[in-house]
Design an enzyme around this catalytic site. Structure first.
Site, PDB file in Angstrom:
ATOM      1  N   CYS A  71      18.443  50.449  41.772  1.00 41.26           N
ATOM      2  CA  CYS A  71      17.469  50.371  42.995  1.00 41.26           C
ATOM      3  C   CYS A  71      18.126  49.051  43.497  1.00 41.26           C
ATOM      4  O   CYS A  71      18.787  48.182  43.070  1.00 41.26           O
ATOM      5  CB  CYS A  71      16.300  49.968  42.408  1.00 41.26           C
ATOM      6  SG  CYS A  71      15.428  51.299  41.740  1.00 41.26           S
ATOM      7  N   ARG A  90      23.279  51.675  44.761  1.00 40.49           N
ATOM      8  CA  ARG A  90      22.399  51.267  43.748  1.00 40.49           C
ATOM      9  C   ARG A  90      21.408  52.438  43.621  1.00 40.49           C
ATOM     10  O   ARG A  90      20.637  52.404  42.462  1.00 40.49           O
ATOM     11  CB  ARG A  90      21.832  49.948  43.959  1.00 40.49           C
ATOM     12  CG  ARG A  90      22.710  48.742  44.251  1.00 40.49           C
ATOM     13  CD  ARG A  90      21.817  47.747  44.445  1.00 40.49           C
ATOM     14  NE  ARG A  90      21.302  46.848  43.181  1.00 40.49           N
ATOM     15  CZ  ARG A  90      21.776  46.064  42.577  1.00 40.49           C
ATOM     16  NH1 ARG A  90      22.900  45.508  42.701  1.00 40.49           N
ATOM     17  NH2 ARG A  90      21.063  45.661  41.364  1.00 40.49           N
ATOM     18  N   TRP A  95      16.547  54.306  42.590  1.00 46.09           N
ATOM     19  CA  TRP A  95      17.077  55.330  41.544  1.00 46.09           C
ATOM     20  C   TRP A  95      16.135  55.455  40.721  1.00 46.09           C
ATOM     21  O   TRP A  95      15.373  54.623  39.735  1.00 46.09           O
ATOM     22  CB  TRP A  95      18.415  54.412  40.922  1.00 46.09           C
ATOM     23  CG  TRP A  95      19.035  55.293  39.974  1.00 46.09           C
ATOM     24  CD1 TRP A  95      20.076  56.132  40.538  1.00 46.09           C
ATOM     25  CD2 TRP A  95      18.937  55.519  38.397  1.00 46.09           C
ATOM     26  NE1 TRP A  95      20.711  56.929  39.365  1.00 46.09           N
ATOM     27  CE2 TRP A  95      19.935  56.437  38.241  1.00 46.09           C
ATOM     28  CE3 TRP A  95      18.199  54.889  37.641  1.00 46.09           C
ATOM     29  CZ2 TRP A  95      20.217  56.988  36.902  1.00 46.09           C
ATOM     30  CZ3 TRP A  95      18.270  55.358  36.438  1.00 46.09           C
ATOM     31  CH2 TRP A  95      19.319  56.303  36.046  1.00 46.09           C
ATOM     32  N   ASN A 139      13.156  46.557  41.132  1.00 47.50           N
ATOM     33  CA  ASN A 139      14.355  47.072  40.621  1.00 47.50           C
ATOM     34  C   ASN A 139      13.940  46.576  38.934  1.00 47.50           C
ATOM     35  O   ASN A 139      13.841  45.107  38.477  1.00 47.50           O
ATOM     36  CB  ASN A 139      15.575  46.361  41.037  1.00 47.50           C
ATOM     37  CG  ASN A 139      16.735  46.477  40.635  1.00 47.50           C
ATOM     38  OD1 ASN A 139      17.014  47.748  39.839  1.00 47.50           O
ATOM     39  ND2 ASN A 139      17.748  45.506  40.457  1.00 47.50           N
ATOM     40  N   GLY A 140      14.184  47.899  38.191  1.00 46.91           N
ATOM     41  CA  GLY A 140      14.013  47.347  36.714  1.00 46.91           C
ATOM     42  C   GLY A 140      13.122  48.567  36.280  1.00 46.91           C
ATOM     43  O   GLY A 140      12.907  49.260  36.869  1.00 46.91           O
ATOM     44  N   GLU A 180      40.698  57.971  32.969  1.00 45.87           N
ATOM     45  CA  GLU A 180      40.275  57.491  34.290  1.00 45.87           C
ATOM     46  C   GLU A 180      40.411  58.273  35.389  1.00 45.87           C
ATOM     47  O   GLU A 180      39.649  58.762  35.991  1.00 45.87           O
ATOM     48  CB  GLU A 180      40.816  55.850  34.676  1.00 45.87           C
ATOM     49  CG  GLU A 180      40.612  55.357  35.803  1.00 45.87           C
ATOM     50  CD  GLU A 180      39.020  54.907  36.398  1.00 45.87           C
ATOM     51  OE1 GLU A 180      38.139  55.296  35.406  1.00 45.87           O
ATOM     52  OE2 GLU A 180      38.699  54.762  37.554  1.00 45.87           O
ATOM     53  N   LYS A 217      37.375  59.929  37.722  1.00 34.64           N
ATOM     54  CA  LYS A 217      37.272  60.090  38.810  1.00 34.64           C
ATOM     55  C   LYS A 217      36.928  61.281  39.399  1.00 34.64           C
ATOM     56  O   LYS A 217      36.087  61.557  40.145  1.00 34.64           O
ATOM     57  CB  LYS A 217      38.608  59.559  39.441  1.00 34.64           C
ATOM     58  CG  LYS A 217      38.802  57.879  39.272  1.00 34.64           C
ATOM     59  CD  LYS A 217      38.145  57.159  40.390  1.00 34.64           C
ATOM     60  CE  LYS A 217      36.648  56.612  39.570  1.00 34.64           C
ATOM     61  NZ  LYS A 217      36.496  55.561  38.656  1.00 34.64           N
ATOM     62  N   GLU A 274      33.284  62.783  38.453  1.00 35.59           N
ATOM     63  CA  GLU A 274      32.252  62.027  38.982  1.00 35.59           C
ATOM     64  C   GLU A 274      31.964  62.291  40.533  1.00 35.59           C
ATOM     65  O   GLU A 274      30.984  62.211  40.771  1.00 35.59           O
ATOM     66  CB  GLU A 274      32.082  60.651  38.428  1.00 35.59           C
ATOM     67  CG  GLU A 274      33.108  59.647  39.237  1.00 35.59           C
ATOM     68  CD  GLU A 274      32.931  58.081  38.826  1.00 35.59           C
ATOM     69  OE1 GLU A 274      32.084  57.865  38.500  1.00 35.59           O
ATOM     70  OE2 GLU A 274      34.122  57.510  38.960  1.00 35.59           O
ATOM     71  N   HIS A 293      46.601  69.108  18.521  1.00 41.10           N
ATOM     72  CA  HIS A 293      45.599  68.917  17.505  1.00 41.10           C
ATOM     73  C   HIS A 293      44.327  69.587  18.098  1.00 41.10           C
ATOM     74  O   HIS A 293      43.121  69.245  17.353  1.00 41.10           O
ATOM     75  CB  HIS A 293      45.178  67.669  17.136  1.00 41.10           C
ATOM     76  CG  HIS A 293      46.455  66.984  16.293  1.00 41.10           C
ATOM     77  ND1 HIS A 293      47.052  67.122  15.324  1.00 41.10           N
ATOM     78  CD2 HIS A 293      47.413  65.982  17.045  1.00 41.10           C
ATOM     79  CE1 HIS A 293      47.865  66.421  14.944  1.00 41.10           C
ATOM     80  NE2 HIS A 293      48.472  65.870  16.101  1.00 41.10           N
ATOM     81  N   LYS A 352      25.573  52.682  41.185  1.00 38.13           N
ATOM     82  CA  LYS A 352      26.420  51.693  40.979  1.00 38.13           C
ATOM     83  C   LYS A 352      26.412  50.630  39.970  1.00 38.13           C
ATOM     84  O   LYS A 352      27.114  50.622  38.841  1.00 38.13           O
ATOM     85  CB  LYS A 352      27.064  51.048  42.163  1.00 38.13           C
ATOM     86  CG  LYS A 352      28.561  50.583  41.996  1.00 38.13           C
ATOM     87  CD  LYS A 352      29.196  50.390  43.236  1.00 38.13           C
ATOM     88  CE  LYS A 352      30.606  50.032  42.872  1.00 38.13           C
ATOM     89  NZ  LYS A 352      31.449  50.825  42.325  1.00 38.13           N
TER      90      LYS A 352
END
Ligand code: F6R
Length: 619
Positions: free
Chosen positions: A2, A27, A75, A101-102, A492, A496, A499, A515, A614
């Protein structure tokens, strides 16, 4: 998660708040809203489900003017994304509004109590509990003292929260409060105007003079300045800082997406990361803010790196750097795991957190665990003044500039550079790194920004990655393989891709292929390999052959001058040949561009991938 923006001054608040929210949309983008005191003294609310563009359209259709406003981009935690759950939330009389926010962890208990006392709820959010509590305290026992009412309400909340409150009856002020690790709260000082935001990019266009609020602090912000206090009401003085980011660094410029801009500016960001840190006169590394005394560095028995996501993969590369150069054993742990497994911590240990945002809740909790155990704590962090930088014994800034695209790119390469600087520094302090090797590494590091710039320039001016995206965007599964120092780069690269393009991709250490994962290989599952001319090159070539033998397609990140691999792999993504320690920093760039182009080709929203935000400030 948020984002919050507030403005109080003499200018039109609507565009200031909307622009600030745009910079914070990384955010959260489930809904957006704002509250503005209009020029007739009415409190106007505009809220819309979905991205900020929807709110902008609403504000265009129903414009509102005023010079004090608060805004929010959400969010979702409590309650699905919808207009009714969009912030700001208001008190029953409509006078007080709150953005948050929270998370209010005791929300159910408070909600039941308030409902029992006659409060009706218009949303499913925990935020609405806060505004009703403020309203209740304001009218009961606070003598209409808004600051006291906010203090008392905040005193009842459990869990991390950052809030901004506006009350129509006090049009000259905004009140902010921060509890726990709820993500940043930055107060910006203008010329007869003030700002408040979750992060610096939101206000960078207007001011670079800021103060950061800490846990259990409050601020009463008027047009002329801010008065700070703790939650108990004791006055505080907060240090003002000057942020050295320029306003353009938080803008997209000519690029289509922030992620694209952030990928292609890595030549410059790496220069900024290195600036002032390579001391060629003495062949040493300058890391003043690390605050690590030589005797502590020499006595270290273990280094633990804690981080999440992309930052965790940077940590895996850091393990190579530090173990090779400083000969101290390194463990790398997901911060979310470390914090709950009662880790063994000692005073002869250094715990390094890697975090772009400096606000990731799990990483901060892992640091606390380390601090409680007596370790020396350090943060490799990008966001200036963020919590991670402030709570550690020392820090190394990434100096990558604001990273706004949700998928991390330039912060990853900056953290790799910081880790290498740290490894050289430790190697020198501990006497494990010969002077000639240190000098060689310094020289190689100094070449890095130029090489990165050329690699990126070539990629941007050619069509290779668009052609690869054209060919490969239809596949559903990818395998990414790397080995040695470049194994984390495979991880990584896979992250990328998944996502931002929502294609399933798995990263694996190449030696583990036989394996298990080799069973997956067929013509439907392309394999991306990082196969540079390093000590594991031959082994990587044999992996390529094994994939080809099973009719798999191979895309290889390879050295531009490597003729041999060209006859083995189907497609080459070239990188220059460099020192092995520098190679991961360049090898990741083609994988960033590939993921970006694939997502664009699939028409996905690159900067705001679904379900992600983010700064992960909630568990
Ligand atoms: C992936 C990504 C995330 C972050 C992770 C940690 O592209 O950005 O995986 O790396 O959420 O964030 P920070 O580094 O801010 O602690």
């Amino acid at each position: 998660m948020c984002g919050i923006v507030g403005y109080i001054g003499a200018r039109a608040a609507t565009p200031i708040v909307l622009h600030g929210l745009k910079q914070l949309e990384y955010r959260g983008y489930d809904s957006a809203g704002m509250a503005i005191l209009d020029t007739d003294g009415n409190l106007q609310i505009r809220r819309e489900e979905g991205k900020l563009a929807n709110l902008e359209r609403l504000v265009d259709a129903e414009p509102v003017n005023g010079s004090v406003a608060i805004g929010h981009t959400r969010w979702a935690t409590h309650g699905p994304p919808s207009q009714r759950n969009a912030h700001p939330h208001r008190s029953p009389d409509g006078n007080i509004v709150v953005v948050q926010n929270g998370i209010v962890e005791n929300f159910l208990e408070l909600r039941n109590r308030l409902q029992g006392q006659g409060y009706e709820f218009a949303s499913d959010t925990d935020t609405e509990v806060i505004v009703h509590l403020i309203h209740q305290h304001y009218h009961n026992g606070s003598n209409a003292d808004l600051t006291l009412a906010v203090r008392r309400a905040v005193g009842e909340l459990q869990g991390p929260s950052a809030i901004v409150v506006f009350d129509k009856a006090h049009p000259d002020r905004l009140i902010a409060a921060r509890l726990g690790n709820a993500g940043g709260v930055v107060v910006g000082y203008g010329d007869d105007e003030m700002y408040i935001a979750s992060d610096i990019p939101a206000i960078l266009q207007h001011t670079r003079r800021v103060a950061f609020m800490e846990n259990r602090q409050m601020a009463v912000i008027t047009q002329q300045g801010a008065q700070f206090m703790d939650i108990e009401g004791q006055p505080l003085t907060l240090k003002e800082m000057e942020i050295d980011w320029d306003a353009e660094s938080a803008e997209k410029g000519d690029f289509e997406h922030y992620m694209q801009k952030e990928i292609y500016e890595q030549g410059r960001s790496l220069t900024d990361t290195l600036r002032g840190r390579l001391n060629f006169a003495q062949n040493r590394i300058e890391l003043d803010t690390l605050n690590l005394k030589p005797d502590v560095a020499q006595a270290l028995e273990k280094v633990t790196i804690v981080a999440c996501g992309t930052s965790y993969f940077a940590g895996l590369v850091g393990k190579f750097f530090i173990e090779q150069l400083a000969r101290v054993s390194v463990e790398v742990d997901y911060a979310s795991e470390y914090r709950y497994r009662q880790p063994l911590v000692s005073a002869r240990q250094m715990v390094v957190a890697i975090t772009q945002s400096g606000e990731t809740v799990d990483t901060l909790a892992a640091l606390e665990e380390a601090r409680n155990g007596g370790a020396f704590t350090a943060a490799i962090v990008n966001a200036i003044g963020s919590q991670a930088a402030r709570v550690c014994d020392g820090h190394i800034y990434m100096h990558a500039g604001p990273e706004i695209g949700v998928a991390s790119t330039k912060a990853f390469t900056a953290s790799l550079v910081d880790l290498l600087l740290l490894a050289i520094y430790l190697g020198q302090e501990r006497g494990t790194l010969p002077a000639a090797e240190a000098a060689h590494l310094l020289h190689e590091l100094s070449r890095l920004p130029g090489l990165a710039g050329e690699l990126l320039e070539d990629a941007r001016s050619g069509h290779l990655y668009q052609q690869l995206a054209e060919r490969f965007h239809i596949y559903h599964n990818f395998l990414y393989l790397g080995r040695g120092i470049n194994y984390p780069i495979a991880l990584e690269g896979a992250l990328k891709l998944k996502e931002i393009s929502y294609i399933h991709a798995e990263g694996y250490p190449a030696g583990e292929m036989k394996h298990g994962p080799i069973a997956l290989i067929d013509e439907e599952m392309p394999t991306v390999v990082v196969a540079l001319k390093d000590r594991v090159y031959d082994k990587m070539i044999s992996q390529v052959e094994q994939v080809k033998a099973r009719k798999g397609l191979v895309l290889a990140v390879a050295n531009a001058d490597d003729q041999y691999i060209q006859s083995k792999a189907d497609f080459i993504m070239p990188v220059p040949a460099v020192h092995e320690m520098i190679s991961p920093i360049l090898a990741v760039m083609p994988l960033q561009i590939l993921a970006y182009e694939m997502a664009c080709r699939r028409g996905e929203d690159v900067d705001q991938p679904r379900n992600l935000a983010k700064s992960v400030t909630v568990e």
